[in-house]
Design a protein around this motif. Structure first.
Motif, PDB file in Angstrom:
ATOM      1  N   UNK A 182       0.832  -1.214   0.000  1.00 24.24           N
ATOM      2  CA  UNK A 182       0.000   0.000   0.000  1.00 24.24           C
ATOM      3  C   UNK A 182       0.863   1.259   0.000  1.00 24.24           C
ATOM      4  N   UNK A 183       1.920   1.243   0.823  1.00 27.38           N
ATOM      5  CA  UNK A 183       2.828   2.393   0.857  1.00 27.38           C
ATOM      6  C   UNK A 183       3.519   2.559  -0.485  1.00 27.38           C
ATOM      7  N   UNK A 184       3.892   1.461  -1.099  1.00 29.88           N
ATOM      8  CA  UNK A 184       4.556   1.507  -2.399  1.00 29.88           C
ATOM      9  C   UNK A 184       3.639   2.126  -3.454  1.00 29.88           C
ATOM     10  N   UNK A 185       2.356   1.818  -3.391  1.00 29.48           N
ATOM     11  CA  UNK A 185       1.407   2.415  -4.334  1.00 29.48           C
ATOM     12  C   UNK A 185       1.281   3.917  -4.114  1.00 29.48           C
ATOM     13  N   UNK A 186       1.354   4.344  -2.862  1.00 29.74           N
ATOM     14  CA  UNK A 186       1.228   5.771  -2.554  1.00 29.74           C
ATOM     15  C   UNK A 186       2.499   6.541  -2.893  1.00 29.74           C
ATOM     16  N   UNK A 187       3.634   5.957  -2.597  1.00 27.56           N
ATOM     17  CA  UNK A 187       4.917   6.642  -2.779  1.00 27.56           C
ATOM     18  C   UNK A 187       5.471   6.422  -4.176  1.00 27.56           C
ATOM     19  N   UNK A 188       5.211   5.275  -4.722  1.00 30.64           N
ATOM     20  CA  UNK A 188       5.813   4.908  -5.997  1.00 30.64           C
ATOM     21  C   UNK A 188       6.930   3.919  -5.750  1.00 30.64           C
ATOM     22  N   UNK A 189       7.087   2.981  -6.653  1.00 30.38           N
ATOM     23  CA  UNK A 189       8.038   1.901  -6.437  1.00 30.38           C
ATOM     24  C   UNK A 189       9.451   2.191  -6.867  1.00 30.38           C
TER      25      UNK A 189
END
Length: 97
Positions: free
Chosen positions: A23-30
């Motif tokens: 979820x954090x990766x989706x918000x921040x970007x991978x």
């Protein structure tokens, strides 16, 4: 708790961690180094827990208490120590400088 229950709890917590990281990766970007590092660390934890689950039967056998050895209260035979020095006191036939 038993070992198996503890390992199952660790696995559930790890699954929650992986979902949160996604979820954090989706918000921040991978693309950032930090999120890739966290994702990789979570993957390493998953592998480690899988290895621990495989080793669990051997660990359970190691949990059993070993046979106790009785040590007598009788003093040791002083003849066993004739060739040793008293620690900190030096040898019996020599004097301190």
């Amino acid at each position: 708790m038993s070992l198996q229950e503890d390992l199952a709890a660790v696995q559930r917590s790890l699954d929650n961690l992986v979902q949160s990281v996604e979820r954090v990766e989706q918000q921040v970007g991978g693309g950032s180094l930090e999120i890739r590092r966290v994702r990789t660390d979570a993957g390493h934890l998953r592998e480690s827990v899988a290895l621990l689950n495989e080793a669990a039967p051997a660990l359970r056998r190691a949990e059993t208490r070993p046979d106790l050895v009785t040590i007598p209260d009788d003093p040791y035979n002083s003849a066993l120590w004739t060739d040793s020095d008293d620690e900190g006191l030096g040898a019996r036939d020599r004097h301190a400088p």
